[in-house]
Design a protein around this motif. Structure first.
Motif, PDB file in Angstrom:
ATOM      1  N   SER A  12       9.042  -0.782  -0.428  1.00 11.45           N
ATOM      2  CA  SER A  12       9.423  -1.794  -1.413  1.00 11.45           C
ATOM      3  C   SER A  12       9.429  -3.163  -0.742  1.00 11.45           C
ATOM      4  O   SER A  12       9.407  -3.274   0.481  1.00 11.45           O
ATOM      5  N   LEU A  16       6.387  -3.098   1.349  1.00 12.07           N
ATOM      6  CA  LEU A  16       5.342  -2.549   0.479  1.00 12.07           C
ATOM      7  C   LEU A  16       4.069  -3.381   0.605  1.00 12.07           C
ATOM      8  O   LEU A  16       2.976  -2.837   0.725  1.00 12.07           O
ATOM      9  N   THR A  97       3.838   2.781  -4.628  1.00  9.44           N
ATOM     10  CA  THR A  97       4.866   2.542  -3.614  1.00  9.44           C
ATOM     11  C   THR A  97       4.612   3.330  -2.334  1.00  9.44           C
ATOM     12  O   THR A  97       5.374   3.218  -1.386  1.00  9.44           O
TER      13      THR A  97
END
Length: 154
Positions: A12, A16, A97
Motif C-alpha cells: 500500500s 505499492l 496490491t
C-alpha cells in the motif's frame, strides 16, 4: 498462466508504487514519470476508477491537460504486467496490491455503491480453466464478475 497456490504480500501507499515500479522494470518495461503518476493516482482509489477520472485528476494536479487516451495506453501496460486489474463491466481499473503476481481476476461488483472486491480463489480459477480446456479453448486471462449488492448496501 496456470493457477497456483501462493500467499500475497499486500502493498500500500508508497510501498505499492515502488513495488509496481520494480515489477514493471523487471518485466522489461520502462517506469516513466507519467506511468508513476498514473499508477499513484490509480492506487489511491479503493474502488474501480475510469481512465477519464484518472486523466481529470492528473490534469487538475498538474495544471495541464492529460489525455485519457494516454492514460488508457498506460493502463493497458499495467494490466498486461499485472500491476492493475480491469473491471470489464464498469470499464474501470483497480491497482493490484501485489503487483506482478499473475492470477485470475474474480470480482464481486456492487451495483449500488460501485465497490469491486477482488477475490483470489484457486478452486474457482482451476474450474474455469478446466471448462475452457474441455472445449479446446486456451484461457489467457479469465475475468469473472459477479454483480449484486455488497453487505453495506443490502
Amino acid at each position: 498462466m496456470a493457477p497456483h497456490a501462493h500467499q500475497h504480500h499486500e502493498h500500500s501507499g508508497p510501498g505499492l508504487v515502488a513495488e509496481a515500479a520494480r515489477a514493471l522494470v523487471s518485466a522489461g518495461e520502462q517506469w516513466t514519470a507519467m506511468r508513476e503518476a498514473v499508477f499513484a493516482e490509480l492506487a489511491r482509489h479503493e474502488r474501480p476508477v475510469s481512465a477519464y477520472d484518472i486523466a481529470d485528476n492528473l490534469s487538475a494536479a498538474r495544471g495541464k491537460r492529460v489525455a485519457p487516451n494516454s492514460v488508457y495506453r498506460i493502463l493497458d501496460v499495467f494490466v498486461a504486467g499485472n500491476l492493475a486489474m480491469r473491471v470489464e463491466s464498469a470499464n474501470a481499473y483497480l491497482a493490484n496490491t501485489h503487483p506482478g503476481c499473475a492470477h485470475d481476476c474474480i470480482f464481486l461488483v456492487c451495483d449500488e455503491c460501485g465497490e469491486a472486491a477482488h477475490v483470489d480463489d484457486e478452486d474457482v480459477s482451476r474450474a474455469v480453466r478446466a471448462i475452457a480446456a474441455a472445449r479446446d479453448f486456451r484461457a489467457e486471462r479469465p475475468v469473472l464478475e459477479i454483480r449484486g449488492r455488497c453487505k453495506g448496501c443490502t
